[in-house]
Design a protein around this motif. Sequence first.
Motif, PDB file in Angstrom:
ATOM      1  N   VAL A 149       0.846  -1.205   0.000  1.00  0.00           N
ATOM      2  CA  VAL A 149       0.000   0.000   0.000  1.00  0.00           C
ATOM      3  C   VAL A 149       0.878   1.250   0.000  1.00  0.00           C
ATOM      4  CG1 VAL A 149      -1.962  -1.068   1.145  1.00  0.00           C
ATOM      5  CG2 VAL A 149      -0.154  -0.040   2.525  1.00  0.00           C
ATOM      6  N   ARG A 150       0.294   2.354  -0.445  1.00  0.00           N
ATOM      7  CA  ARG A 150       1.021   3.615  -0.446  1.00  0.00           C
ATOM      8  C   ARG A 150       0.605   4.456   0.767  1.00  0.00           C
ATOM      9  NH1 ARG A 150      -2.881   4.105  -4.597  1.00  0.00           N
ATOM     10  NH2 ARG A 150      -4.169   6.008  -4.489  1.00  0.00           N
ATOM     11  N   PRO A 151       1.345   5.504   1.084  1.00  0.00           N
ATOM     12  CA  PRO A 151       1.093   6.291   2.300  1.00  0.00           C
ATOM     13  C   PRO A 151      -0.332   6.810   2.430  1.00  0.00           C
ATOM     14  CG  PRO A 151       3.242   6.828   1.423  1.00  0.00           C
ATOM     15  CD  PRO A 151       2.611   5.917   0.421  1.00  0.00           C
ATOM     16  N   LYS A 152      -0.948   7.259   1.346  1.00  0.00           N
ATOM     17  CA  LYS A 152      -2.310   7.787   1.432  1.00  0.00           C
ATOM     18  C   LYS A 152      -3.284   6.734   1.929  1.00  0.00           C
ATOM     19  CE  LYS A 152      -5.231  11.161   0.886  1.00  0.00           C
ATOM     20  NZ  LYS A 152      -5.123  12.396   1.693  1.00  0.00           N
ATOM     21  N   ILE A 153      -3.072   5.490   1.528  1.00  0.00           N
ATOM     22  CA  ILE A 153      -3.935   4.403   1.985  1.00  0.00           C
ATOM     23  C   ILE A 153      -3.723   4.153   3.468  1.00  0.00           C
ATOM     24  CG2 ILE A 153      -4.423   1.936   1.723  1.00  0.00           C
ATOM     25  CD1 ILE A 153      -3.714   2.235  -1.237  1.00  0.00           C
ATOM     26  N   LEU A 154      -2.487   4.196   3.918  1.00  0.00           N
ATOM     27  CA  LEU A 154      -2.206   4.027   5.346  1.00  0.00           C
ATOM     28  C   LEU A 154      -2.841   5.151   6.169  1.00  0.00           C
ATOM     29  CD1 LEU A 154       1.531   2.878   5.223  1.00  0.00           C
ATOM     30  CD2 LEU A 154      -0.460   1.483   5.799  1.00  0.00           C
ATOM     31  N   ALA A 192       7.273   4.705   5.117  1.00  0.00           N
ATOM     32  CA  ALA A 192       7.051   5.035   6.528  1.00  0.00           C
ATOM     33  C   ALA A 192       7.222   6.529   6.782  1.00  0.00           C
ATOM     34  CB  ALA A 192       8.002   4.226   7.405  1.00  0.00           C
ATOM     35  N   GLN A 193       8.248   7.126   6.191  1.00  0.00           N
ATOM     36  CA  GLN A 193       8.500   8.547   6.424  1.00  0.00           C
ATOM     37  C   GLN A 193       7.407   9.427   5.818  1.00  0.00           C
ATOM     38  OE1 GLN A 193      12.539   9.722   5.431  1.00  0.00           O
ATOM     39  NE2 GLN A 193      13.377   7.785   6.153  1.00  0.00           N
ATOM     40  N   GLU A 194       6.935   9.075   4.624  1.00  0.00           N
ATOM     41  CA  GLU A 194       5.866   9.850   4.006  1.00  0.00           C
ATOM     42  C   GLU A 194       4.553   9.689   4.780  1.00  0.00           C
ATOM     43  OE1 GLU A 194       5.478   8.914  -0.101  1.00  0.00           O
ATOM     44  OE2 GLU A 194       7.529   9.554  -0.617  1.00  0.00           O
ATOM     45  N   THR A 195       4.292   8.475   5.248  1.00  0.00           N
ATOM     46  CA  THR A 195       3.081   8.236   6.034  1.00  0.00           C
ATOM     47  C   THR A 195       3.129   9.009   7.345  1.00  0.00           C
ATOM     48  OG1 THR A 195       2.892   6.014   5.092  1.00  0.00           O
ATOM     49  CG2 THR A 195       1.613   6.472   7.068  1.00  0.00           C
TER      50      THR A 195
END
Length: 332
Positions: A149-154, A192-195
């Motif tokens: 998954v990508r950060p936006k989904i997290l 992780a950093q972007e999320t």
Amino acid sequence: MRIAIDVMGGDYAPEEIVLGALQAQQQYGVELLLVGRQDLVETLLKKHNAPVRGIGLIDTDQVIEMGEEPVQALRTKRRASINLIMEQVKQGHAQAAVTAGNTGAAMAAALLRLRTSPGILRPAVGALLPTVVPRKPVLLLDAGANVDVRPKILEQFALMGYLYARHVLGVANPRVGLLNIGEEAGKGGQQAQETYELLKENPAIPFAGNCEGRDVLQGRFDVVVTDGFIGNILLKFAEGVGLVAMQILKEELLQGLAGTLGTMLLRDNLQKVRQRMDYAEYGGGLLLGVNGVCIITHGSSRAVGVANALRLAKEAVDNRVLDRIQEKLPSL
């Protein structure tokens, strides 16, 4: 409230599933819609002296086995029990669906029949794990629905988890953590950093920072967010640790006469320890982000786990968790 139950899914189906459903009916006052082989189900209902009222039955002999490829199996077995329970929710004949069957098939059936909620990029399985704090489980999501998954989904997972913890688990001020290899903001890979930055900047999410693996069961966080690959490994590792701990206690405490006598004296305390560590007490995972309440419980669930899964489904419906997610989505 009526709950559709996949009677044929799980390691101990159909007997333990039917027995757990009957226990939930007695304890929580729900109506049952049992989906499975009619001859087997009727025999079990008679065996357990089931009440005449509050139980419906849909006959099918099609079952998706654990080793089958989910999407292909759903297409070839259109009357599979997992398909039918989702269809009952879609048609409004049931307010929730519960299965202990093939997780991938349950996920695919929910997506095909119920669809994702408007604005939700990916649904997530939210699973409860015990912590050292009594009666304060931690919600882990995703517990296996989405491997990559990508950060936006997290970020969406974090919001859904927060709303679930607040309105279903009753946590007044849930603390949301991002699973990472260190507490510092700069830890982890790019995802992780972007999320981390997304969660920190979102005022609708009470973000409490990174959560290390050792913190998950310490009660420091109420919601822990990660992708489904890591989440599923963590979930099964935690379950395995619980089983190993109980086995060690059982073996060591029964050593010698003193151990046997001590175990007898501590029987009630040991039972409480077992209950606090037993994943069956939490009923499985709620599939968040689809247009219907769906509980995916453990394939190894026995009656107590099934009954708790129905309790979890009832609480999700009673507390309007799906409506609350929709109300908050504009914040993303």
